[in-house]
Write a protein that holds these residues in place. Structure first.
Motif, PDB file in Angstrom:
ATOM      1  N   PHE A  55       0.825  -1.215   0.000  1.00  0.00           N
ATOM      2  CA  PHE A  55       0.000   0.000   0.000  1.00  0.00           C
ATOM      3  C   PHE A  55       0.860   1.268   0.000  1.00  0.00           C
ATOM      4  O   PHE A  55       0.691   2.161   0.828  1.00  0.00           O
ATOM      5  CB  PHE A  55      -0.967  -0.008   1.182  1.00  0.00           C
ATOM      6  CG  PHE A  55      -1.991  -1.103   1.103  1.00  0.00           C
ATOM      7  CD1 PHE A  55      -3.097  -0.990   0.275  1.00  0.00           C
ATOM      8  CD2 PHE A  55      -1.836  -2.272   1.850  1.00  0.00           C
ATOM      9  CE1 PHE A  55      -4.037  -2.014   0.195  1.00  0.00           C
ATOM     10  CE2 PHE A  55      -2.769  -3.299   1.770  1.00  0.00           C
ATOM     11  CZ  PHE A  55      -3.875  -3.168   0.942  1.00  0.00           C
ATOM     12  N   LEU A  56       1.805   1.322  -0.930  1.00  0.00           N
ATOM     13  CA  LEU A  56       2.684   2.471  -1.154  1.00  0.00           C
ATOM     14  C   LEU A  56       3.636   2.730   0.015  1.00  0.00           C
ATOM     15  O   LEU A  56       4.201   3.829   0.138  1.00  0.00           O
ATOM     16  CB  LEU A  56       1.875   3.758  -1.430  1.00  0.00           C
ATOM     17  CG  LEU A  56       0.855   3.701  -2.571  1.00  0.00           C
ATOM     18  CD1 LEU A  56       0.243   5.083  -2.793  1.00  0.00           C
ATOM     19  CD2 LEU A  56       1.486   3.183  -3.858  1.00  0.00           C
ATOM     20  N   ALA A  57       3.849   1.738   0.872  1.00  0.00           N
ATOM     21  CA  ALA A  57       4.756   1.881   2.016  1.00  0.00           C
ATOM     22  C   ALA A  57       5.615   0.624   2.141  1.00  0.00           C
ATOM     23  O   ALA A  57       5.248  -0.439   1.629  1.00  0.00           O
ATOM     24  CB  ALA A  57       3.952   2.095   3.294  1.00  0.00           C
ATOM     25  N   PRO A  58       6.763   0.722   2.807  1.00  0.00           N
ATOM     26  CA  PRO A  58       7.527  -0.503   3.068  1.00  0.00           C
ATOM     27  C   PRO A  58       6.669  -1.491   3.851  1.00  0.00           C
ATOM     28  O   PRO A  58       5.840  -1.088   4.670  1.00  0.00           O
ATOM     29  CB  PRO A  58       8.708  -0.005   3.911  1.00  0.00           C
ATOM     30  CG  PRO A  58       8.843   1.447   3.573  1.00  0.00           C
ATOM     31  CD  PRO A  58       7.440   1.918   3.321  1.00  0.00           C
ATOM     32  N   SER A  59       6.844  -2.776   3.605  1.00  0.00           N
ATOM     33  CA  SER A  59       6.034  -3.785   4.291  1.00  0.00           C
ATOM     34  C   SER A  59       6.152  -3.619   5.804  1.00  0.00           C
ATOM     35  O   SER A  59       7.192  -3.182   6.327  1.00  0.00           O
ATOM     36  CB  SER A  59       6.468  -5.193   3.880  1.00  0.00           C
ATOM     37  OG  SER A  59       7.785  -5.464   4.322  1.00  0.00           O
ATOM     38  N   LEU A  60       5.099  -3.988   6.517  1.00  0.00           N
ATOM     39  CA  LEU A  60       5.062  -3.771   7.965  1.00  0.00           C
ATOM     40  C   LEU A  60       6.211  -4.442   8.713  1.00  0.00           C
ATOM     41  O   LEU A  60       6.775  -3.842   9.639  1.00  0.00           O
ATOM     42  CB  LEU A  60       3.713  -4.231   8.518  1.00  0.00           C
ATOM     43  CG  LEU A  60       2.545  -3.280   8.246  1.00  0.00           C
ATOM     44  CD1 LEU A  60       1.231  -3.871   8.751  1.00  0.00           C
ATOM     45  CD2 LEU A  60       2.785  -1.930   8.911  1.00  0.00           C
ATOM     46  N   VAL A 102      -2.453  10.853  -1.525  1.00  0.00           N
ATOM     47  CA  VAL A 102      -3.457  11.798  -1.014  1.00  0.00           C
ATOM     48  C   VAL A 102      -4.735  11.054  -0.611  1.00  0.00           C
ATOM     49  O   VAL A 102      -5.340  11.345   0.423  1.00  0.00           O
ATOM     50  CB  VAL A 102      -3.769  12.872  -2.074  1.00  0.00           C
ATOM     51  CG1 VAL A 102      -4.940  13.744  -1.625  1.00  0.00           C
ATOM     52  CG2 VAL A 102      -2.533  13.726  -2.339  1.00  0.00           C
ATOM     53  N   ILE A 103      -5.131  10.074  -1.414  1.00  0.00           N
ATOM     54  CA  ILE A 103      -6.355   9.317  -1.141  1.00  0.00           C
ATOM     55  C   ILE A 103      -6.190   8.392   0.053  1.00  0.00           C
ATOM     56  O   ILE A 103      -7.093   8.256   0.890  1.00  0.00           O
ATOM     57  CB  ILE A 103      -6.759   8.502  -2.387  1.00  0.00           C
ATOM     58  CG1 ILE A 103      -7.173   9.442  -3.534  1.00  0.00           C
ATOM     59  CG2 ILE A 103      -7.906   7.547  -2.068  1.00  0.00           C
ATOM     60  CD1 ILE A 103      -7.447   8.722  -4.840  1.00  0.00           C
ATOM     61  N   TYR A 104      -5.035   7.745   0.153  1.00  0.00           N
ATOM     62  CA  TYR A 104      -4.823   6.741   1.192  1.00  0.00           C
ATOM     63  C   TYR A 104      -4.858   7.312   2.611  1.00  0.00           C
ATOM     64  O   TYR A 104      -5.385   6.672   3.533  1.00  0.00           O
ATOM     65  CB  TYR A 104      -3.469   6.056   0.974  1.00  0.00           C
ATOM     66  CG  TYR A 104      -3.495   4.916  -0.010  1.00  0.00           C
ATOM     67  CD1 TYR A 104      -4.617   4.649  -0.790  1.00  0.00           C
ATOM     68  CD2 TYR A 104      -2.374   4.099  -0.176  1.00  0.00           C
ATOM     69  CE1 TYR A 104      -4.622   3.605  -1.697  1.00  0.00           C
ATOM     70  CE2 TYR A 104      -2.370   3.043  -1.081  1.00  0.00           C
ATOM     71  CZ  TYR A 104      -3.501   2.807  -1.846  1.00  0.00           C
ATOM     72  OH  TYR A 104      -3.510   1.764  -2.728  1.00  0.00           O
ATOM     73  N   ARG A 105      -4.273   8.458   2.817  1.00  0.00           N
ATOM     74  CA  ARG A 105      -4.086   8.973   4.177  1.00  0.00           C
ATOM     75  C   ARG A 105      -5.393   9.158   4.949  1.00  0.00           C
ATOM     76  O   ARG A 105      -5.522   8.684   6.079  1.00  0.00           O
ATOM     77  CB  ARG A 105      -3.283  10.278   4.133  1.00  0.00           C
ATOM     78  CG  ARG A 105      -1.812  10.036   3.810  1.00  0.00           C
ATOM     79  CD  ARG A 105      -1.064  11.308   3.539  1.00  0.00           C
ATOM     80  NE  ARG A 105       0.332  11.028   3.198  1.00  0.00           N
ATOM     81  CZ  ARG A 105       1.170  11.922   2.708  1.00  0.00           C
ATOM     82  NH1 ARG A 105       0.753  13.169   2.494  1.00  0.00           N
ATOM     83  NH2 ARG A 105       2.405  11.594   2.420  1.00  0.00           N
TER      84      ARG A 105
END
Length: 305
Positions: free
Chosen positions: A90-95, A234-237
């Motif tokens: 989801f556009l971030a490094p994996s948890l 912008v949408i995800y946050r």
């Protein structure tokens, strides 16, 4: 002898394959390799359960990382190089990777050169910039970044990647769309980076902090994805904050919000891709310089002007 620490988390197996190919030429008497696969205390199944897949979204975006089990290396050990391989969720490094970098064990990065290897679908920009900041926070020296992405056009991977994650199957979808994941040829070609390191071991000891993969095509930025990913951020946050307001990961109280987000995402991604293509076509003269500048930022690791 040079000491190299390899840290990775592989959910579907692609990262493990990639980093093993990457380090093929580092198995020499002059190099001591230390392998560390990050083990999160939270369970992330593969193949994914459909709800579980979307339920990690708020925490990924909000940076609410899980605890990890202690690694086998000593956090006070000193290495000449750290190779960090990770996926994008989801556009971030994996948890699990976020969990490691926010843990006390990330002390091993301090004043040490770091090379990152990103394996993802096609939108890695936000995750890469987040990773640069996280490495800076633990005082690591980011000298190079290598990116490989899934095969096929974006609308095809929009189908094949989720299908693979939910079923564990990677062959051609319906015999028409390309196979899911990264091409074997691209995985195998990663060995050229390890070979460059093996042939330039003295570069690990100098104080220049300069990249060593110049000319090897370590990062190719597809400008078609720049605007869609910026829109996605912008949408995800707000969605992530709303979902988190209704409960923690795994709680039933936020199930309706997660389901609504999932349906919204299915329809939003194709629309965003089409809209961004129109924007780039109509406003190309106005945004070309800004996009070109951002592309240079994406290509450059920390420490490179």
């Amino acid at each position: 002898m040079k000491r190299v620490l390899i840290i990775y988390y592989s959910h579907s197996g692609d990262v493990a394959r990639a980093v093993k190919s990457f380090t093929k030429y580092l198995n020499t008497p002059e190099i001591e390799l230390t392998w560390e696969c990050i083990k999160p205390k939270s369970h992330y199944p593969y193949p994914w359960n459909l709800y579980k897949f979307f339920d990690v979204f708020p925490e990924c975006v909000n940076g609410e990382y899980p605890e990890i089990y202690p690694p086998e290396f000593n956090q006070d050990d000193k290495f000449d190089l750290v190779i960090l391989a990770y996926q994008v969720w989801f556009l971030a490094p994996s948890l699990p990777i976020q969990g490691f970098l926010k843990s006390e064990y990330a002390k091993v990065f301090q004043d040490t050169k770091v090379i990152t290897l990103v394996v993802c679908r096609n939108m890695w920009h936000s995750a890469s910039e987040t990773m640069k900041k996280m490495i800076t926070e633990v005082r690591g020296i980011h000298i190079d970044n290598v990116v490989i992405t899934h095969q096929g056009p974006p609308l095809a991977t929009f189908v094949t990647t989720p299908w693979s994650l939910l079923t564990g199957k990677k062959h051609r979808f319906l015999g028409v769309l390309p196979a899911a994941g990264v091409k074997d040829e691209e995985i195998n070609a990663l060995s050229r980076f390890g070979e460059r390191i093996a042939n330039n071991l003295t570069a690990l000891s100098d104080c220049s902090h300069q990249p060593i993969f110049n000319g090897l095509g370590a990062v190719e930025v597809n400008q078609r994805y720049v605007i869609p990913e910026l829109i996605g951020r912008v949408i995800y946050r707000p969605w992530a904050k709303i979902a988190r307001f209704f409960g923690q990961q795994g709680s039933w109280s936020r199930l309706p919000i997660i389901c609504i987000f999932a349906v919204h995402l299915v329809f939003a991604i194709p629309i965003v891709l089409i809209l961004s293509a129109v924007i780039q076509f109509l406003f190309a003269p106005l945004i070309h310089k800004k996009i070109a500048s951002y592309v240079e930022v994406l290509k450059s690791p920390i420490g490179v002007s």
